[in-house]
Every structure is written in C-alpha cells, then in structure tokens.
Design an enzyme around this catalytic site. Structure first.
Site, PDB file in Angstrom:
ATOM      1  N   VAL A 179       5.228   8.416   2.602  1.00  0.00           N
ATOM      2  CA  VAL A 179       4.130   9.004   3.376  1.00  0.00           C
ATOM      3  C   VAL A 179       2.822   8.675   2.675  1.00  0.00           C
ATOM      4  CG1 VAL A 179       5.590  10.852   4.275  1.00  0.00           C
ATOM      5  CG2 VAL A 179       4.239  11.256   2.208  1.00  0.00           C
ATOM      6  N   ALA A 213      -0.203   8.709   0.362  1.00  0.00           N
ATOM      7  CA  ALA A 213      -0.255   9.244  -1.012  1.00  0.00           C
ATOM      8  C   ALA A 213      -1.134  10.488  -1.071  1.00  0.00           C
ATOM      9  CB  ALA A 213      -0.805   8.155  -1.941  1.00  0.00           C
ATOM     10  N   SER A 216       5.763  -3.388  -2.996  1.00  0.00           N
ATOM     11  CA  SER A 216       4.765  -4.353  -2.543  1.00  0.00           C
ATOM     12  C   SER A 216       5.377  -5.363  -1.596  1.00  0.00           C
ATOM     13  CB  SER A 216       4.134  -5.103  -3.713  1.00  0.00           C
ATOM     14  OG  SER A 216       3.208  -6.044  -3.195  1.00  0.00           O
ATOM     15  N   LYS A 254       2.320  -0.938 -10.249  1.00  0.00           N
ATOM     16  CA  LYS A 254       1.933  -1.320  -8.872  1.00  0.00           C
ATOM     17  C   LYS A 254       0.412  -1.316  -8.730  1.00  0.00           C
ATOM     18  CE  LYS A 254       1.896  -2.335  -4.556  1.00  0.00           C
ATOM     19  NZ  LYS A 254       1.506  -1.434  -3.534  1.00  0.00           N
ATOM     20  N   HIS A 271      -0.837  -4.424 -10.265  1.00  0.00           N
ATOM     21  CA  HIS A 271      -0.489  -5.505  -9.326  1.00  0.00           C
ATOM     22  C   HIS A 271      -1.580  -5.599  -8.254  1.00  0.00           C
ATOM     23  CE1 HIS A 271       0.981  -6.509  -5.300  1.00  0.00           C
ATOM     24  NE2 HIS A 271       1.821  -7.353  -5.854  1.00  0.00           N
ATOM     25  N   ASN A 272      -1.975  -4.459  -7.712  1.00  0.00           N
ATOM     26  CA  ASN A 272      -3.001  -4.474  -6.658  1.00  0.00           C
ATOM     27  C   ASN A 272      -4.356  -4.915  -7.200  1.00  0.00           C
ATOM     28  OD1 ASN A 272      -0.904  -3.359  -5.204  1.00  0.00           O
ATOM     29  ND2 ASN A 272      -2.177  -1.856  -4.177  1.00  0.00           N
ATOM     30  N   GLU A 280      -4.230  -8.477  -7.347  1.00  0.00           N
ATOM     31  CA  GLU A 280      -4.325  -8.946  -5.953  1.00  0.00           C
ATOM     32  C   GLU A 280      -5.806  -9.008  -5.513  1.00  0.00           C
ATOM     33  OE1 GLU A 280      -1.627  -6.706  -3.318  1.00  0.00           O
ATOM     34  OE2 GLU A 280      -3.307  -6.499  -1.945  1.00  0.00           O
ATOM     35  N   TYR A 281      -6.579  -7.987  -5.884  1.00  0.00           N
ATOM     36  CA  TYR A 281      -8.018  -8.007  -5.575  1.00  0.00           C
ATOM     37  C   TYR A 281      -8.653  -9.265  -6.181  1.00  0.00           C
ATOM     38  CZ  TYR A 281      -8.869  -3.086  -4.018  1.00  0.00           C
ATOM     39  OH  TYR A 281      -8.938  -1.905  -3.350  1.00  0.00           O
ATOM     40  N   ARG A 306     -27.655  -1.365 -33.418  1.00  0.00           N
ATOM     41  CA  ARG A 306     -27.068  -0.024 -33.416  1.00  0.00           C
ATOM     42  C   ARG A 306     -27.310   0.673 -34.747  1.00  0.00           C
ATOM     43  NH1 ARG A 306     -21.871   0.329 -33.383  1.00  0.00           N
ATOM     44  NH2 ARG A 306     -21.754   2.297 -32.278  1.00  0.00           N
ATOM     45  N   HIS A 314     -25.513   3.633 -37.133  1.00  0.00           N
ATOM     46  CA  HIS A 314     -24.077   3.602 -36.794  1.00  0.00           C
ATOM     47  C   HIS A 314     -23.261   2.806 -37.810  1.00  0.00           C
ATOM     48  CE1 HIS A 314     -24.718   5.713 -33.110  1.00  0.00           C
ATOM     49  NE2 HIS A 314     -25.591   4.822 -32.670  1.00  0.00           N
TER      50      HIS A 314
HETATM   51  P1  NBP Z   1       0.520   5.774   5.832  1.00  0.00           P
HETATM   52  O1  NBP Z   1      -0.032   5.718   4.462  1.00  0.00           O
HETATM   53  O2  NBP Z   1      -0.324   5.400   6.969  1.00  0.00           O
HETATM   54  O3  NBP Z   1       1.061   7.267   6.077  1.00  0.00           O
HETATM   55  C1  NBP Z   1       1.617   7.653   7.296  1.00  0.00           C
HETATM   56  C2  NBP Z   1       2.848   8.491   7.051  1.00  0.00           C
HETATM   57  O4  NBP Z   1       2.501   9.661   6.282  1.00  0.00           O
HETATM   58  C3  NBP Z   1       3.439   9.009   8.357  1.00  0.00           C
HETATM   59  O5  NBP Z   1       4.834   9.033   8.224  1.00  0.00           O
HETATM   60  C4  NBP Z   1       2.865  10.408   8.431  1.00  0.00           C
HETATM   61  O6  NBP Z   1       3.608  11.309   9.210  1.00  0.00           O
HETATM   62  C5  NBP Z   1       2.964  10.817   6.992  1.00  0.00           C
HETATM   63  N1  NBP Z   1       2.204  12.023   6.675  1.00  0.00           N
HETATM   64  C6  NBP Z   1       0.876  12.231   6.618  1.00  0.00           C
HETATM   65 BR1  NBP Z   1      -0.406  10.996   7.038  1.00  0.00          BR
HETATM   66  N2  NBP Z   1       0.543  13.475   6.277  1.00  0.00           N
HETATM   67  C7  NBP Z   1       1.718  14.084   6.098  1.00  0.00           C
HETATM   68  C8  NBP Z   1       2.054  15.406   5.734  1.00  0.00           C
HETATM   69  N3  NBP Z   1       1.117  16.301   5.443  1.00  0.00           N
HETATM   70  N4  NBP Z   1       3.367  15.747   5.669  1.00  0.00           N
HETATM   71  C9  NBP Z   1       4.309  14.827   5.951  1.00  0.00           C
HETATM   72  N5  NBP Z   1       4.058  13.558   6.306  1.00  0.00           N
HETATM   73  C10 NBP Z   1       2.773  13.186   6.376  1.00  0.00           C
HETATM   74  O7  NBP Z   1       1.892   4.942   5.922  1.00  0.00           O
HETATM   75  P2  NBP Z   1       2.218   3.484   5.393  1.00  0.00           P
HETATM   76  O8  NBP Z   1       1.128   2.518   5.672  1.00  0.00           O
HETATM   77  O9  NBP Z   1       3.591   3.206   5.887  1.00  0.00           O
HETATM   78  O10 NBP Z   1       2.264   3.660   3.811  1.00  0.00           O
HETATM   79  C11 NBP Z   1       3.136   4.567   3.157  1.00  0.00           C
HETATM   80  C12 NBP Z   1       2.868   4.514   1.670  1.00  0.00           C
HETATM   81  O11 NBP Z   1       3.145   3.190   1.204  1.00  0.00           O
HETATM   82  C13 NBP Z   1       1.414   4.788   1.297  1.00  0.00           C
HETATM   83  O12 NBP Z   1       1.353   5.419   0.043  1.00  0.00           O
HETATM   84  C14 NBP Z   1       0.814   3.409   1.181  1.00  0.00           C
HETATM   85  O13 NBP Z   1      -0.309   3.384   0.338  1.00  0.00           O
HETATM   86  C15 NBP Z   1       1.983   2.645   0.587  1.00  0.00           C
HETATM   87  N6  NBP Z   1       1.961   1.215   0.863  1.00  0.00           N
HETATM   88  C16 NBP Z   1       1.559   0.720   2.052  1.00  0.00           C
HETATM   89  C17 NBP Z   1       1.568  -0.648   2.278  1.00  0.00           C
HETATM   90  C18 NBP Z   1       1.156  -1.218   3.606  1.00  0.00           C
HETATM   91  O14 NBP Z   1       1.110  -2.460   3.716  1.00  0.00           O
HETATM   92  N7  NBP Z   1       0.900  -0.414   4.614  1.00  0.00           N
HETATM   93  C19 NBP Z   1       2.008  -1.520   1.262  1.00  0.00           C
HETATM   94  C20 NBP Z   1       2.449  -0.986   0.062  1.00  0.00           C
HETATM   95  C21 NBP Z   1       2.423   0.373  -0.131  1.00  0.00           C
HETATM   96  P3  NBP Z   1       3.193  11.564  10.737  1.00  0.00           P
HETATM   97  O15 NBP Z   1       3.774  10.430  11.500  1.00  0.00           O
HETATM   98  O16 NBP Z   1       3.807  12.864  11.033  1.00  0.00           O
HETATM   99  O17 NBP Z   1       1.689  11.598  10.804  1.00  0.00           O
END
Ligand code: NBP
Length: 499
Positions: free
Chosen positions: A82, A84, A136, A190, A193-194, A197-198, A463, A469
């Site tokens: 979900v 972060a 990733s 990770k 890593h990012n 990536e930047y 300094r 210093h």
């Molecule tokens: P998002 O970061 O967009 O999060 C959406 C998810 O979080 C949905 O399942 C949503 O549920 C849930 N959520 C939220 Br928002 N608030 C919540 C709460 N209070 N309680 C329970 N669930 C909640 O999803 P993502 O892009 O799939 O990324 C997931 C993680 O992976 C993040 O930490 C992201 O940084 C990391 N990540 C993403 C990528 C990428 O390419 N997207 C790559 C690598 C890592 P809902 O459907 O009920 O709103």
C-alpha cells in the site's frame, strides 16, 4: 468466504494497486497459491478477473482482513503493498489482530527505513516477524520479475525465500533477490537504488540535450544512437527505453511530430531521491551527481520562473544555449562518441557515490551490507539494471573493502580512457550554455577525489583564523593554532603553536 472450507494459501498480499496486483499474479504464476485483499474491495474483484484471464492463476480473493489472514498457511506470511506511511500502519493494525506469534509481515513499499525499524519493534512485541522489502521494476517488473531487497527478520525471509527466489527476475548468476541485512536495510538499499536511478536519468537527459543542441540530431537519429549504445557498454533498461521514447509519434499532431517534444519539461518525484541526498549529507558522504539530479528536478518545477528568466536574460543580451557554436563545424560522429564516453564515465562516478553511501550506512548501523551482492541483484528486474552492474559486482568481489569504484583497477583504466572525451563534452556544454549539472558534478567528483592535494589547506587556514578551529600539518603530527591576523599585520612568518 469461509476460509476454513478452502485449501490454505501459501502466502497473502494486501494492497492491490499497480504493484500489488502484478506481484500477486507473478507469485501465483510461479505456482504459489496466494490470497489477496484490498481495502477497496473492487480491486479484489479486478485481481480475480485478471488471474482468470491470465491463465486461471491460483489467486483467492478476500473481502475482510480476518478472512484474508485466516486463509493463509502457518506460519503466515503477508506482503503489504500500500502507499507508504500511515496506510502501512493502518494495514498492519487491520491485519495483525488476526495474526499469531511467528507470522510475518513483509512491507514491499518505498518506505522510509526508520518507519520499518519502528514497525519491527512494535510488531515484535506481539511476536510477529517483520521485513521491509524494496521492490523495483515498476508494473512490468512486479508482474514478470522484479529486483527484491528484503531486510529485517532473517527468519521471516527464510519463511518466504522459496517464493522470492522464483518470483524475482532471473539473471545469469541467479535470482535478483538476496537477504540484505537487519533492520530497515532493505528499504535503505531501495532508497539508494532510486537515488542512483535519479542520477542515471539526469545523465541520460543531459546526453540527449547535448546531442540535440550541439549536434542538431533529430529524434529519429537519437533513437538509433540510443539503440546502438544499448548494444555496448551502456546496455541498460534506461538507455533502451530512452531509444524507444524517441520513436513514439504524437497522436494529437496526426503523427507528424514526436510525443517527446510535446511533454511539459517539469519532472515529478516521490521523495526517495530527496531522502538519498539527505542521508548522504547526514553521513558526510559526497553524492554530487545524485544531488545535482535532485536539484535539477526542483529547478524543472519552476517552469514559469524559468520562462521569465529566459526572457529577462535574453533582453539583457544573453545568447541562447548553443548559439555560440553557430557557424562552427561540429564533427557529429565524434560528438556522439564523446557523449557516449562522457555518459559512461559520469555513471561510474554516480554509482560510486551511491555505493559509498550504502557502505557508510552499513558501518553506522552494523548491517554488514555486501556491495557486490547488491550490484548483482540490481542486474535484472529493476530500473537501473545494466550490463555494467556485473562489472561493479566483480570490482567488489576483487576487493570487498574497495574505497571507491574509481580506483578499481578496471574502472580506473576505463575512466582514464574516457577522460578526454568527457572533458570535451563538459567543456563544450559549459561554453555553449547547456546545463549539464550531472555530468559536470561527476567530473568534479572525479577531479576532486583523484587529487592527492586539494586547496583545503587554505580553507583550514581560514577556519583557524576566524574561529581558532586549529589545523594539522603535512610535515609533523599534532594540532596547531596560529595568530594569523596579528602575524600578518606584523609582517612576520607565522609560527603555529601546538594546541
Ligand atoms: P499506491 O502507492 O498508489 O497505493 C495505493 C494502495 O494503497 C491501494 O491499494 C490503496 O487502497 C492503499 N491504501 C491507501 Br492509498 N491508503 C490506505 C489505507 N489507509 N489503508 C489501507 N490501504 C490503503 O500503490 P502502488 O503504486 O501499487 O505502490 C505500492 C507501494 O509500492 C508504494 O509504497 C510505492 O511507493 C511502491 N512502489 C511503487 C512502484 C510503482 O512503479 N508504482 C515501484 C516500486 C515501488 P485503496 O484501493 O483502498 O485506496
């Protein structure tokens, strides 16, 4: 759904947005029956539909935290994907009340490592095991093989090792996953890593800018050049996709123009680059290429201010980027080859900065990170995957204590071979007003690091003058202070007293 009537799943995954859905299907495809759950239940149905369409994969959907947890084999392992931050805490609260001692939670989000360390402590009070796992590779990686960076409870890792080894991207020397270390090390790795990536993305964008402005290359020529580079030492996911980007036509212009030229020049970001630079500063590790890429994203965000600045400075008489070169003959072939070499040398410096940040954190936290192994698990699946990560892996295998990639015997030779071309590109860009903060930061890093003597002696003297210093000397031990101003006024030779 009554879980007791069903066969129990090997593993569970909560959070079915882009990453969660794809990782769940990947796990199921590798033969591990998986239970899935999402706060908004329509995403559970979406996932089940996809599981059916993509080959009747063994995915079971659950609509309440209780049913979801109770549908899992013990000891239970639940991956959370979900957003972060507090959504992770809320998801842990919702699920953990149904979990038993010995069960594990694996957070796969881009989490701040200290949050993971707090959660390790909190969940351990209830006997739960916890992992913060960097994932990733974006959507595609999650579905077909990401790079995985799990850190935290070793027992929790062992409980899911068979799953992770199969789900991760596979390269010539194994699956792109390894147990990273204790605490929040998986998230920290990770994060770096990012940050790398930047840096990579910034350096590539600068190569594009120089080739376009100085060389006058068209998008189709750029596409061919990047495709060509991707067959050599620069072979990598980011170079490959960059070549593809230049080939895409814009539908709104009837396919006459390329889409890349229609994209607003403002870069988005989600925070991991900023964290990397903050951590580098905290640990006194120089990471100028990564910092330059972050600064450039900030400056890109000031679109209107930049437009105003361009106008004001034009009125004041400044020449456009590249204008100084008008009328000068440019050897395109040499320029392209120079930029390739500058990009490669700049990348080495950027990776050196990221690796040294990891080493510094590892020492501070006692994580015992294996830098060669990290380079290995980044060889596939992830956004920075590149052929030269194998060379980085080998450099650390040759010397686990290597202080900097620049001084590895192979990389040092390559940097020296590319030095002249690198300086030509940076010099040409500076002369013609093309900003190349990443490539020049890398070159400055190289030039600073390689010098046995820097002008830091003068800074130390300053300094000592204004702040007492003290300073050390090159020719004798001890710490010295000199009454600089008094002696200078008297016109005498300063004789420093031992402090
Ligand atoms: P998002 O970061 O967009 O999060 C959406 C998810 O979080 C949905 O399942 C949503 O549920 C849930 N959520 C939220 Br928002 N608030 C919540 C709460 N209070 N309680 C329970 N669930 C909640 O999803 P993502 O892009 O799939 O990324 C997931 C993680 O992976 C993040 O930490 C992201 O940084 C990391 N990540 C993403 C990528 C990428 O390419 N997207 C790559 C690598 C890592 P809902 O459907 O009920 O709103």
């Amino acid at each position: 759904m009554d879980a007791s009537t069903l066969a129990l799943s090997r593993i569970g995954l909560a959070g079915l947005a882009v990453m969660g859905q794809n990782l769940a299907l990947n796990i199921a495809e590798k033969g591990f029956p998986i239970s899935v759950y999402n706060r908004t239940t329509s995403k559970v149905d979406e996932t089940l539909d996809r599981a059916k369409q993509e080959g009747n994969l063994p995915v079971s959907g659950h609509y309440s935290p209780r049913d979801f947890v109770l549908s899992l084999q013990r000891p239970r392992s639940v991956i959370i994907l979900v957003k972060a931050g507090s959504p992770v805490d809320q998801t842990i609260t919702a699920l953990s009340q149904f979990m038993d001692p010995g069960d594990s939670i694996i957070d796969g989000g881009n989490e701040w490592y200290e949050n993971t360390e707090r959660r390790i402590r909190e969940t351990s009070e209830r006997g739960l095991l916890y992992i913060g796992m960097g994932v990733s590779g974006g959507e595609e990686g999650a579905r077909h093989g990401p790079s995985l960076m799990p850190g935290g409870s070793f027992q929790a890792y062992k409980n899911v090792e068979d799953v992770l080894l199969k789900v991760a991207a596979q390269v010539d020397d194994g699956p792109c996953v390894a147990y990273i270390g204790e605490g929040g090390s998986g998230n920290f790795v990770k994060m770096v890593h990012n940050g790398i990536e930047y840096g990579d993305m910034q350096l590539i964008s600068e190569a594009y800018d120089v080739l376009k402005i100085v060389g006058g290359l068209s998008n189709s020529e750029l596409a061919d050049i990047f495709a060509d580079w991707n067959r050599g030492e620069l072979e990598s996911f980011l170079v490959e996709i960059t070549g593809d980007i230049f080939r895409v036509k814009d539908v709104f212009s009837g396919g006459n123009d390329e889409l890349v030229d229609k994209i607003l020049d403002k870069t988005g970001m989600k925070g991991t680059g900023k964290w990397t630079v903050q951590e580098a500063a905290e640990l006194s590790v120089a990471a100028p290429t990564i910092a330059a890429s972050l600064d450039c994203r900030y400056l890109s965000g000031l679109k209107e201010e930049r437009e105003d600045a361009a106008r004001v400075l034009k009125e004041a008489g400044i020449r456009e980027a590249g204008e100084v070169l008008v009328g000068r003959s440019i050897d395109k072939k040499r320029l392209i080859d120079d930029v390739r070499q500058a990009l490669y040398a700049s990348k080495i410096c950027s990776y050196a900065q990221g690796m040294n940040l990891l080493r510094a954190k590892s020492i501070q936290k006692g994580w015992n990170l294996n830098l060669g192994e990290l380079a290995r698990i980044w060889k596939g699946g992830c956004i920075i995957r590149a052929i030269f990560l194998d060379r980085i892996k080998k450099a650390y295998e040759r010397d686990r204590e290597l202080p900097n990639l620049i001084v590895d015997r192979e990389f040092s030779r390559e940097m020296v071979q590319r030095e002249t071309a690198w300086r030509r590109v940076v010099g040409l860009a500076i002369e013609s007003g093309i900003s190349i903060p990443g490539m020049s930061a890398s070159l400055q890093y190289f030039d600073t690091y390689r010098r046995a003597r820097l002008p830091a002696n003068l800074v130390q003297a300053q300094r000592d003058l204004f702040g007492a210093h003290t300073y050390e000397r090159v020719d004798r031990p001890g710490s010295y202070h000199t009454e600089w101003t008094k002696l200078a006024k008297q016109g005498k030779t300063g004789v420093g007293a031992l402090n």
